[in-house]
Design a protein around this motif. Structure first.
Motif: not given
Length: 340
Positions: A162-168, A275-289, A298-300, A331-333
């Motif tokens: 098994t290959v995992l990310l450092d999810d925790v 007035g909207f929440p700040a967001i932390v996203s595990f995994d990057s996504f399209e046009l995140s910037e 939280i990228d890998s 694997l690290p993130v």
């Protein structure tokens, strides 16, 4: 079918079902001109014996390898898994092999059928991002001598490479960054608890809260979203709370996109861009910037995840003892604020 055991034949399936080999063949070809009760007997015997239809039997000479590696992922529409598949393909090509790619849609039944199809095509090995449901079809007694590597997710009770990310650790660091910014009401968006990544990332989220003496508020926890629209609805429920969260930890990029869709919908309706929440996203996504609210990612390296999984598979294929102890790689993130 235990490791080293031969594949059962159509004649053996026919004998077990009490029908002719022709009836077995017709049933497996779609059931044309076969009574439903006989089809049911054949399919029960197929399942009991662990029979896989050999799709390559006519094209392969005896003893010839197929040159194929089966790769099952959960969502072909997610660019993360597209990059993952490219990583697997890169290593397979280095070994002179090709990949056969399939999509399970997070559905255990589809996954089982896809794996059966792969085995029927005599793939030399499997790389699977598991759906998280029942996994009898991934066990050694069903796969025989075909090695398997799990990627991104674990399956309880399945002792395989098994290959995992450092999810925790990633979830902990991401949630901690919100706490250090002064947030105490932090919502959680994640997929079903039976998916190991969702569970591991929730553990990291909960660990960070516990260090600050904060107990998770059940009203802020949404854990059953498997697609963007479900995540949007979950975010809508969070934002409609009388005391809505000031920040969100999102356990994967599909949940993040759903959350941002709901924020965008409210902005378009005249709610403004504040007035909207700040967001932390595990995994990057399209046009995140380009998002209307701050997004910490939280990228890998999805391609590296695929490469590592494939390297484990080929090490197993080339090992003198192909049934040795299972191996685990984590694997690290990285945690970084998206460019604004």
């Amino acid at each position: 079918m235990a490791p080293g055991t031969r594949q059962p034949t159509i004649k053996e399936v026919a004998a077990s079902a009490g029908v002719s080999p022709m009836t077995v063949s017709r049933t497996l070809a779609g059931g044309v001109n076969v009574r439903p009760d006989l089809q049911a007997k054949v399919l029960a015997a197929v399942k009991e014996l662990g029979y896989f239809r050999n799709e390559n039997a006519r094209s392969l000479r005896p003893g010839q390898a197929s040159g194929l590696i089966g790769v099952a992922i959960t969502n072909l529409g997610n660019p993360y898994y597209g990059n993952f598949a490219l990583g697997v393909e890169e290593v397979a090509a280095k070994h002179g092999k090709r990949i056969v790619l399939g999509n399970t849609g997070e559905d255990c039944g589809r996954e089982a059928q896809l794996v059966a199809d792969f085995i029927g095509r005599q793939v030399e090995g499997l790389v699977v991002v598991p759906s998280g449901g029942a996994a009898e079809h991934l066990r050694a007694d069903r796969l025989g001598d075909t090695p398997i590597v799990l990627a991104s997710r674990q399956v309880a009770g399945l002792d395989v490479d098994t290959v995992l990310l450092d999810d925790v650790g990633g979830a902990y660091q991401g949630t901690l960054s919100l706490l250090e910014s002064g947030h105490t009401r932090i919502g959680f968006l994640g997929n079903v608890p039976s998916v190991s990544t969702g569970q591991r990332r929730y553990i990291g989220y909960e660990k960070a809260l516990a260090e600050r003496g904060i107990s998770p508020d059940a009203r802020l926890i949404q854990r059953d979203q498997q697609d963007v629209e479900a995540a949007r609805s979950a975010m809508e429920r969070l934002l409609d709370l009388p005391d809505a969260p000031t920040a969100i930890f999102s356990a994967n990029n599909r949940n993040t996109i759903g959350a941002l869709k709901e924020i965008g919908r409210r902005i378009r309706s005249g709610a403004g861009a504040t007035g909207f929440p700040a967001i932390v996203s595990f995994d990057s996504f399209e046009l995140s910037e380009m998002m209307p609210v701050p997004v910490t990612v939280i990228d890998s390296d999805a391609r590296q995840l695929g490469r590592e999984a494939a390297e484990l598979l080929f090490a197993r294929l080339q090992a003198a003892d192909s049934h040795g102890p299972s191996r685990m790689i984590e694997l690290p993130v990285t945690v970084s604020m998206a460019d604004r």
